[in-house]
Enzyme design. Sequence first.
Site, short mmCIF file in Angstrom:
data_model
loop_
_atom_site.label_atom_id
_atom_site.label_comp_id
_atom_site.label_asym_id
_atom_site.label_seq_id
_atom_site.Cartn_x
_atom_site.Cartn_y
_atom_site.Cartn_z
CE LYS A 15 -12.94 -0.48 -13.12
NZ LYS A 15 -13.01 0.65 -14.06
NE ARG A 91 -15.50 7.52 -17.16
CZ ARG A 91 -15.57 6.70 -16.13
NH1 ARG A 91 -15.68 5.40 -16.32
NH2 ARG A 91 -15.52 7.19 -14.91
NE ARG A 130 -27.16 -2.80 -2.94
CZ ARG A 130 -26.71 -1.58 -3.21
NH1 ARG A 130 -25.90 -1.00 -2.37
NH2 ARG A 130 -27.05 -0.97 -4.31
NE ARG A 165 -31.46 0.33 -2.73
CZ ARG A 165 -30.56 1.01 -2.03
NH1 ARG A 165 -30.96 1.94 -1.21
NH2 ARG A 165 -29.29 0.77 -2.16
NE ARG A 176 -24.13 -0.94 -12.55
CZ ARG A 176 -23.64 -1.32 -11.38
NH1 ARG A 176 -24.41 -1.96 -10.52
NH2 ARG A 176 -22.40 -1.05 -11.05
#
Length: 220
Positions: A15, A91, A130, A165, A176
């Site tokens: 996005k 939102r 990651r 992590r 999320r």
Amino acid sequence: MAKVYVFLGPPGAGKGTLGELFCQDSGVIHVSTGQLLRDEMELGSDLGQQVKELISHGSLVSDEIVAAMVAKRLAQPDIKARGVLLDGFPRTVHQAEMLCAILSENGGEMAAVLLIEADETMLMDRLTSRRMCPNKQCEAIYNIRTNPPRKAGICDRCGTALIQRSDDSEETARGRLKVYDEQTRPLVDYYEGKGKLVRMQSGDDAVEVNYKRLKAALKQ
Ligand SMILES: [Zn+2]
């Protein structure tokens, strides 16, 4: 008459990148509520003072304050001439209703709400790719999709075994995506009901390819 765009999309769908390209390409001005808050505080305006107070007490900035800042920014001539991509607002449905009121008062128009959709497997892949070198003297960051180490799992610079992590774990990523889904669905329904929602599918392709899909969705 100010034309307003809003992009909705899950984390990992691109996005931010697509929004940046859209603004560069079309001349539409990118306005994030985070930046508006910082600007008002720096200006030391009445709104800025209120925001500073709230933040220093650890309180949330109310919808009314955010809406007042957005209204102020949307009334400026550059936005009236070029249009705006709003980032971070609305939102919630309550905020969307406030934006609707601002636009009818200022004579603005909601041009489109773009929903960027993406395959969940791809998003999970992106959000968990990651890797980090845990060596405190190194802390190199890799991405197993876009910037992998030469030898899998091993830091190029110091030879330490790479770690993932917890921020980048599968569990965090799923959380999320779930939060995004729950928060966004009412907004999607709201704009769909108003006939303002357009959808595009973001695939695992070059940015330019996805940008073409965006332009096709917006018919630009
Ligand atoms: Zn290292």
